[in-house]
Design a protein around this motif. Sequence first.
Motif, mmCIF file in Angstrom:
data_model
loop_
_atom_site.group_PDB
_atom_site.id
_atom_site.type_symbol
_atom_site.label_atom_id
_atom_site.label_comp_id
_atom_site.label_asym_id
_atom_site.label_seq_id
_atom_site.Cartn_x
_atom_site.Cartn_y
_atom_site.Cartn_z
ATOM 1 N N GLU A 166 45.058 -28.616 -46.960
ATOM 2 C CA GLU A 166 43.932 -28.151 -46.149
ATOM 3 C C GLU A 166 44.417 -27.825 -44.742
ATOM 4 O OE1 GLU A 166 39.413 -29.289 -44.660
ATOM 5 O OE2 GLU A 166 40.439 -30.611 -46.054
ATOM 6 N N LEU A 195 44.139 -24.224 -42.924
ATOM 7 C CA LEU A 195 43.480 -24.042 -41.629
ATOM 8 C C LEU A 195 44.439 -23.447 -40.599
ATOM 9 C CD1 LEU A 195 41.430 -27.368 -41.483
ATOM 10 C CD2 LEU A 195 40.565 -25.059 -41.968
ATOM 11 N N ALA A 241 38.426 -29.624 -41.434
ATOM 12 C CA ALA A 241 37.397 -28.781 -40.812
ATOM 13 C C ALA A 241 36.812 -29.432 -39.564
ATOM 14 C CB ALA A 241 36.301 -28.483 -41.824
ATOM 15 N N ASN A 266 35.017 -21.443 -33.443
ATOM 16 C CA ASN A 266 34.682 -20.807 -34.713
ATOM 17 C C ASN A 266 33.725 -19.657 -34.423
ATOM 18 O OD1 ASN A 266 34.086 -20.155 -37.350
ATOM 19 N ND2 ASN A 266 33.286 -22.170 -37.920
ATOM 20 N N ILE A 298 33.774 -23.599 -43.998
ATOM 21 C CA ILE A 298 34.964 -24.052 -44.715
ATOM 22 C C ILE A 298 34.502 -24.826 -45.952
ATOM 23 C CG2 ILE A 298 37.065 -25.433 -44.613
ATOM 24 C CD1 ILE A 298 37.092 -22.914 -42.838
ATOM 25 N N GLU A 342 35.647 -26.914 -49.045
ATOM 26 C CA GLU A 342 36.785 -27.673 -49.554
ATOM 27 C C GLU A 342 36.707 -27.762 -51.077
ATOM 28 O OE1 GLU A 342 36.004 -31.173 -47.299
ATOM 29 O OE2 GLU A 342 37.443 -30.640 -45.736
#
Length: 260
Positions: A134, A138, A159, A165, A171, A173
Amino acid sequence: MKKLVTIVLALALAAAVAVASANTTLVVGASSTPHAEILEKAQEYLTEKGIDLEIVIFDDYVQPNLQLDAGDLDANYFQHLPYLENFNEENGTKLISAGAVHYEPMGIYAGKSSDLENMPDGAAIAVPNDTTNEARALALLEYLGIITLAEGSGETATALDIEENPHQVEIVEVEAAQIPRQLADVDFGVINSNYALQAGVEVTGTALATESPEVAYPNVIAIREGDDREELKTLVEVLQSDEMVEWINETYQGAVVPTK
């Protein structure tokens, strides 16, 4: 004469069996693509060095390490070093890298949207839900200017570490292996290339963007700490050999890249 021929054949068979049994067998856990495929090719060269492989295929990121730690496997080949180190920390295992073999560039792929330059506000982006992958996903989104992460979030970013943002992207997952199947439900998906290959997603020329080699995580042969058997060293040497480098490059065309 018939008895003599029978005896000679029996002795020849026994000799052949003895030669075959003289080889050392290594039991290696691996993901099916590309790791098991690479190991199968390496077997051609390992046989000449007296080593046979028994390849056990896994479709998850947990059991290969647990079974290696328990002694059911001699080695495994499916993960990068940050994941291995994080696994050790969370599970109390003592597994180490015996050597790096290749890396799989992580890429972002089109789902319902395909224009990264004109990111839709509120776009849903699927990323792997395991800690290190992850963070890696990102980091790719940050590199593309889609988000900004908190300084120092590094290899454990989630996140929650998103500071900026501008498009208010969501986001999502998802278990890493499932992201290719989720593309129809999200705007974009960030996928490990091994899972893209397994799902039949063309990697070269299809990914909208990929991480740079400088930040990619090499996949390693993992073994138990203190296991210094020569056959394990030979396994790594063969996987890093010029012959294997050439085969990987020709076979995967940039979707899998040798570290050598």
